[in-house]
Motif scaffolding. Sequence first.
Motif, PDB file in Angstrom:
ATOM      1  N   ARG A  98       0.830  -1.198   0.000  1.00 53.77           N
ATOM      2  CA  ARG A  98       0.000   0.000   0.000  1.00 53.77           C
ATOM      3  C   ARG A  98       0.865   1.249   0.000  1.00 53.77           C
ATOM      4  O   ARG A  98       0.635   2.183  -0.773  1.00 53.77           O
ATOM      5  CB  ARG A  98      -0.938   0.015   1.222  1.00 53.77           C
ATOM      6  N   GLU A  99       1.873   1.283   0.836  1.00 51.57           N
ATOM      7  CA  GLU A  99       2.733   2.458   0.955  1.00 51.57           C
ATOM      8  C   GLU A  99       3.528   2.709  -0.329  1.00 51.57           C
ATOM      9  O   GLU A  99       3.698   3.852  -0.753  1.00 51.57           O
ATOM     10  CB  GLU A  99       3.698   2.304   2.137  1.00 51.57           C
ATOM     11  N   ILE A 100       4.013   1.633  -0.940  1.00 50.41           N
ATOM     12  CA  ILE A 100       4.783   1.777  -2.179  1.00 50.41           C
ATOM     13  C   ILE A 100       3.927   2.424  -3.262  1.00 50.41           C
ATOM     14  O   ILE A 100       4.372   3.340  -3.954  1.00 50.41           O
ATOM     15  CB  ILE A 100       5.318   0.405  -2.653  1.00 50.41           C
ATOM     16  N   VAL A 101       2.684   1.980  -3.376  1.00 53.66           N
ATOM     17  CA  VAL A 101       1.797   2.486  -4.425  1.00 53.66           C
ATOM     18  C   VAL A 101       1.214   3.847  -4.057  1.00 53.66           C
ATOM     19  O   VAL A 101       1.290   4.803  -4.837  1.00 53.66           O
ATOM     20  CB  VAL A 101       0.676   1.464  -4.731  1.00 53.66           C
ATOM     21  N   LYS A 102       0.618   3.957  -2.868  1.00 54.96           N
ATOM     22  CA  LYS A 102      -0.109   5.177  -2.484  1.00 54.96           C
ATOM     23  C   LYS A 102       0.812   6.318  -2.060  1.00 54.96           C
ATOM     24  O   LYS A 102       0.626   7.449  -2.476  1.00 54.96           O
ATOM     25  CB  LYS A 102      -1.075   4.878  -1.337  1.00 54.96           C
ATOM     26  N   LEU A 103       1.774   6.037  -1.193  1.00 55.76           N
ATOM     27  CA  LEU A 103       2.608   7.112  -0.658  1.00 55.76           C
ATOM     28  C   LEU A 103       3.788   7.453  -1.558  1.00 55.76           C
ATOM     29  O   LEU A 103       4.235   8.600  -1.593  1.00 55.76           O
ATOM     30  CB  LEU A 103       3.140   6.737   0.738  1.00 55.76           C
ATOM     31  N   CYS A 104       4.292   6.447  -2.263  1.00 55.05           N
ATOM     32  CA  CYS A 104       5.518   6.666  -3.035  1.00 55.05           C
ATOM     33  C   CYS A 104       5.311   6.633  -4.548  1.00 55.05           C
ATOM     34  O   CYS A 104       6.249   6.893  -5.302  1.00 55.05           O
ATOM     35  CB  CYS A 104       6.564   5.625  -2.642  1.00 55.05           C
ATOM     36  N   GLY A 105       4.111   6.285  -4.977  1.00 52.90           N
ATOM     37  CA  GLY A 105       3.830   6.258  -6.416  1.00 52.90           C
ATOM     38  C   GLY A 105       4.691   5.259  -7.165  1.00 52.90           C
ATOM     39  O   GLY A 105       4.999   5.464  -8.335  1.00 52.90           O
ATOM     40  N   THR A 120      11.281   7.824   4.495  1.00 55.39           N
ATOM     41  CA  THR A 120      10.998   9.205   4.903  1.00 55.39           C
ATOM     42  C   THR A 120       9.511   9.562   4.907  1.00 55.39           C
ATOM     43  O   THR A 120       9.136  10.605   5.447  1.00 55.39           O
ATOM     44  CB  THR A 120      11.734  10.198   3.983  1.00 55.39           C
ATOM     45  N   ALA A 121       8.685   8.711   4.313  1.00 58.28           N
ATOM     46  CA  ALA A 121       7.255   9.024   4.185  1.00 58.28           C
ATOM     47  C   ALA A 121       6.536   8.963   5.524  1.00 58.28           C
ATOM     48  O   ALA A 121       6.857   8.148   6.384  1.00 58.28           O
ATOM     49  CB  ALA A 121       6.595   8.066   3.198  1.00 58.28           C
ATOM     50  N   ASN A 122       5.552   9.833   5.683  1.00 57.41           N
ATOM     51  CA  ASN A 122       4.662   9.776   6.848  1.00 57.41           C
ATOM     52  C   ASN A 122       3.528   8.813   6.534  1.00 57.41           C
ATOM     53  O   ASN A 122       3.059   8.741   5.411  1.00 57.41           O
ATOM     54  CB  ASN A 122       4.079  11.167   7.142  1.00 57.41           C
ATOM     55  N   VAL A 124       3.587   5.398   7.132  1.00 56.98           N
ATOM     56  CA  VAL A 124       4.006   4.024   6.848  1.00 56.98           C
ATOM     57  C   VAL A 124       3.605   3.157   8.043  1.00 56.98           C
ATOM     58  O   VAL A 124       3.949   3.457   9.179  1.00 56.98           O
ATOM     59  CB  VAL A 124       5.532   3.948   6.606  1.00 56.98           C
ATOM     60  N   ASN A 125       2.869   2.073   7.781  1.00 56.93           N
ATOM     61  CA  ASN A 125       2.350   1.255   8.881  1.00 56.93           C
ATOM     62  C   ASN A 125       3.461   0.473   9.592  1.00 56.93           C
ATOM     63  O   ASN A 125       4.568   0.318   9.073  1.00 56.93           O
ATOM     64  CB  ASN A 125       1.220   0.334   8.408  1.00 56.93           C
ATOM     65  N   ALA A 126       3.136  -0.025  10.773  1.00 56.56           N
ATOM     66  CA  ALA A 126       4.125  -0.712  11.622  1.00 56.56           C
ATOM     67  C   ALA A 126       4.651  -1.981  10.970  1.00 56.56           C
ATOM     68  O   ALA A 126       5.841  -2.296  11.088  1.00 56.56           O
ATOM     69  CB  ALA A 126       3.501  -1.032  12.977  1.00 56.56           C
ATOM     70  N   ARG A 127       3.789  -2.701  10.269  1.00 57.68           N
ATOM     71  CA  ARG A 127       4.220  -3.943   9.609  1.00 57.68           C
ATOM     72  C   ARG A 127       5.270  -3.646   8.545  1.00 57.68           C
ATOM     73  O   ARG A 127       6.272  -4.347   8.424  1.00 57.68           O
ATOM     74  CB  ARG A 127       3.009  -4.637   9.007  1.00 57.68           C
ATOM     75  N   CYS A 128       5.044  -2.600   7.782  1.00 52.94           N
ATOM     76  CA  CYS A 128       6.000  -2.194   6.752  1.00 52.94           C
ATOM     77  C   CYS A 128       7.310  -1.738   7.393  1.00 52.94           C
ATOM     78  O   CYS A 128       8.391  -2.113   6.944  1.00 52.94           O
ATOM     79  CB  CYS A 128       5.402  -1.080   5.897  1.00 52.94           C
ATOM     80  N   GLN A 129       7.215  -0.953   8.451  1.00 60.08           N
ATOM     81  CA  GLN A 129       8.424  -0.487   9.135  1.00 60.08           C
ATOM     82  C   GLN A 129       9.230  -1.656   9.690  1.00 60.08           C
ATOM     83  O   GLN A 129      10.462  -1.676   9.591  1.00 60.08           O
ATOM     84  CB  GLN A 129       8.060   0.494  10.239  1.00 60.08           C
ATOM     85  N   GLN A 130       8.532  -2.640  10.271  1.00 58.23           N
ATOM     86  CA  GLN A 130       9.219  -3.811  10.802  1.00 58.23           C
ATOM     87  C   GLN A 130       9.914  -4.587   9.676  1.00 58.23           C
ATOM     88  O   GLN A 130      11.055  -5.016   9.819  1.00 58.23           O
ATOM     89  CB  GLN A 130       8.252  -4.731  11.535  1.00 58.23           C
ATOM     90  N   ALA A 131       9.228  -4.770   8.554  1.00 56.21           N
ATOM     91  CA  ALA A 131       9.806  -5.488   7.417  1.00 56.21           C
ATOM     92  C   ALA A 131      11.051  -4.779   6.902  1.00 56.21           C
ATOM     93  O   ALA A 131      12.057  -5.423   6.591  1.00 56.21           O
ATOM     94  CB  ALA A 131       8.772  -5.635   6.302  1.00 56.21           C
ATOM     95  N   MET A 132      11.009  -3.450   6.839  1.00 53.13           N
ATOM     96  CA  MET A 132      12.176  -2.703   6.384  1.00 53.13           C
ATOM     97  C   MET A 132      13.333  -2.840   7.370  1.00 53.13           C
ATOM     98  O   MET A 132      14.491  -2.930   6.961  1.00 53.13           O
ATOM     99  CB  MET A 132      11.828  -1.233   6.151  1.00 53.13           C
TER     100      MET A 132
END
Length: 138
Positions: A98-105, A120-122, A124-132
């Motif tokens: 979701r973040e890759i498509v919606k927040l980062c295009g 750097t995006a505002n 970003v959900n916790a699951r994505c942050q943990q994966a990164m």
Amino acid sequence: MVRGYILLLVAVLLGAPSLAMAQTMSFGDSAGLIASSCGADITANCRGVNLDSNRLKECLSRNQDVVSAQCKATYFKAFEAIQKRIAARVTVANACQREIVKLCGGSTKETSKSIPCLLTANGVNARCQQAMGEAGYR
């Protein structure tokens, strides 16, 4: 001669597909661990082997009866950590879709291009942050 093998090993492991927590280890840390623990064993037992990570692992496994105890104790751990890092990087595309498509295009087919944005995006959900984090991007 050992130094040449160690430098080659480090270059191979750092050139592997883009692979923080307690479960994974950076390519550089893994290469350093293998080099410090297994450098002499690689020189003695793996001469003439093209030292990509798979062939190196096969060589050390094949020669485990003559490989030093220190090398045996660390090389499986290091290779396992590398594989976990690679798997964690693959997981980022799913966890951050979701973040890759919606927040980062961006596109999940080219996740690596979206990493700077995700960091750097505002929103970003916790699951994505943990994966990164597990993938070593944080």
